[in-house]
Design a protein around this motif. Sequence first.
Motif, PDB file in Angstrom:
ATOM      1  N   ALA A   1       0.840  -1.208   0.000  1.00  0.00           N
ATOM      2  CA  ALA A   1       0.000   0.000   0.000  1.00  0.00           C
ATOM      3  C   ALA A   1       0.872   1.254   0.000  1.00  0.00           C
ATOM      4  O   ALA A   1       0.647   2.186  -0.784  1.00  0.00           O
ATOM      5  CB  ALA A   1      -0.929  -0.002   1.216  1.00  0.00           C
TER       6      ALA A   1
ATOM      7  N   VAL B   1      -8.050  -2.091   0.147  1.00  0.00           N
ATOM      8  CA  VAL B   1      -7.469  -0.769   0.042  1.00  0.00           C
ATOM      9  C   VAL B   1      -8.062  -0.076  -1.174  1.00  0.00           C
ATOM     10  O   VAL B   1      -8.146  -0.674  -2.247  1.00  0.00           O
ATOM     11  CB  VAL B   1      -5.930  -0.839  -0.072  1.00  0.00           C
ATOM     12  CG1 VAL B   1      -5.325   0.526  -0.270  1.00  0.00           C
ATOM     13  CG2 VAL B   1      -5.348  -1.514   1.163  1.00  0.00           C
ATOM     14  N   ALA B   2      -8.499   1.173  -1.007  1.00  0.00           N
ATOM     15  CA  ALA B   2      -9.076   1.936  -2.124  1.00  0.00           C
ATOM     16  C   ALA B   2      -8.003   2.239  -3.154  1.00  0.00           C
ATOM     17  O   ALA B   2      -6.838   2.381  -2.829  1.00  0.00           O
ATOM     18  CB  ALA B   2      -9.679   3.241  -1.604  1.00  0.00           C
ATOM     19  N   SER B   3      -8.410   2.311  -4.424  1.00  0.00           N
ATOM     20  CA  SER B   3      -7.429   2.643  -5.456  1.00  0.00           C
ATOM     21  C   SER B   3      -7.548   4.077  -5.872  1.00  0.00           C
ATOM     22  O   SER B   3      -8.486   4.714  -5.793  1.00  0.00           O
ATOM     23  CB  SER B   3      -7.556   1.800  -6.687  1.00  0.00           C
ATOM     24  OG  SER B   3      -8.411   0.753  -6.613  1.00  0.00           O
TER      25      SER B   3
ATOM     26  N   ASP C   1      -1.459   8.179   3.270  1.00  0.00           N
ATOM     27  CA  ASP C   1      -2.831   8.178   3.759  1.00  0.00           C
ATOM     28  C   ASP C   1      -2.914   7.196   4.922  1.00  0.00           C
ATOM     29  O   ASP C   1      -2.824   5.976   4.724  1.00  0.00           O
ATOM     30  CB  ASP C   1      -3.773   7.775   2.624  1.00  0.00           C
ATOM     31  CG  ASP C   1      -5.230   7.831   3.003  1.00  0.00           C
ATOM     32  OD1 ASP C   1      -5.584   7.415   4.132  1.00  0.00           O
ATOM     33  OD2 ASP C   1      -6.031   8.277   2.166  1.00  0.00           O
TER      34      ASP C   1
ATOM     35  N   GLU D   1      -5.662   4.483   4.771  1.00  0.00           N
ATOM     36  CA  GLU D   1      -5.327   3.406   3.826  1.00  0.00           C
ATOM     37  C   GLU D   1      -4.290   2.458   4.427  1.00  0.00           C
ATOM     38  O   GLU D   1      -4.376   1.244   4.245  1.00  0.00           O
ATOM     39  CB  GLU D   1      -4.806   3.985   2.511  1.00  0.00           C
ATOM     40  CG  GLU D   1      -5.856   4.704   1.693  1.00  0.00           C
ATOM     41  CD  GLU D   1      -6.928   3.777   1.148  1.00  0.00           C
ATOM     42  OE1 GLU D   1      -6.600   2.652   0.700  1.00  0.00           O
ATOM     43  OE2 GLU D   1      -8.107   4.171   1.176  1.00  0.00           O
TER      44      GLU D   1
ATOM     45  N   ARG E   1      -6.120   0.231   6.868  1.00  0.00           N
ATOM     46  CA  ARG E   1      -6.915  -0.793   6.168  1.00  0.00           C
ATOM     47  C   ARG E   1      -6.005  -1.912   5.667  1.00  0.00           C
ATOM     48  O   ARG E   1      -6.332  -3.084   5.799  1.00  0.00           O
ATOM     49  CB  ARG E   1      -7.696  -0.169   5.016  1.00  0.00           C
ATOM     50  CG  ARG E   1      -8.952   0.570   5.467  1.00  0.00           C
ATOM     51  CD  ARG E   1      -9.887   0.896   4.306  1.00  0.00           C
ATOM     52  NE  ARG E   1      -9.490   2.080   3.568  1.00  0.00           N
ATOM     53  CZ  ARG E   1      -9.709   3.332   3.971  1.00  0.00           C
ATOM     54  NH1 ARG E   1     -10.317   3.564   5.110  1.00  0.00           N
ATOM     55  NH2 ARG E   1      -9.329   4.352   3.232  1.00  0.00           N
TER      56      ARG E   1
ATOM     57  N   MET F   1       1.592   4.945  -2.784  1.00  0.00           N
ATOM     58  CA  MET F   1       1.156   6.277  -2.360  1.00  0.00           C
ATOM     59  C   MET F   1       2.151   7.357  -2.760  1.00  0.00           C
ATOM     60  O   MET F   1       3.347   7.106  -2.852  1.00  0.00           O
ATOM     61  CB  MET F   1       0.979   6.321  -0.838  1.00  0.00           C
ATOM     62  CG  MET F   1      -0.113   5.426  -0.330  1.00  0.00           C
ATOM     63  SD  MET F   1      -0.222   5.516   1.475  1.00  0.00           S
ATOM     64  CE  MET F   1      -1.432   4.246   1.785  1.00  0.00           C
TER      65      MET F   1
END
Length: 161
Positions: free
Chosen positions: A138, A159-161, A146, A149, A152, A142
């Motif tokens: 993750a 994890v959001a994209s 975040d 994130e 999570r 980035m």
Amino acid sequence: MQKITPFLWFDNQVEEAIIFYVSIFKNAKVGKVARFGDAGPGPKGGVMAATFQLEGMEFTALNGGPRYQFNEAISFVVKCEEQDEIDEYWERLSEGGSTGRCGWLKDKFGISWQIVPSILAPMLVDPEPQKTQRVTEAYLQMTKIDIAELRRAYEGQAVAS
């Protein structure tokens, strides 16, 4: 007394840089300022060297001319507790500079900074390798870090994209 002090060599922007940094950090102040006199080598009255403090750390800065440039081999890490703190340092320090990956940025003077949450290091050394792997994956995606994130990823949530 601080035993080791970072010494920053600027072309001719010491005064501007110190004002910039002191305006960003809450616990900051300008220290002693030495100015050029009649003998030069800079313009009379211009800043030759100065000290300043950021969050209790003393720095020395010199207007030494264009001979040396800053690069990513040296950077300053700013550890943040909350996302709003990351956001503020990220926005303020990158203004007029450039952003990189994994929380790295260069300010308008060419100094490299890493704006990171204090929870990142413990996550990266967790005894459960799956957690560290997820956080690493993750984190590497980035630009600005975040925290939500990272949490999570640490917990194994999508994890959001």
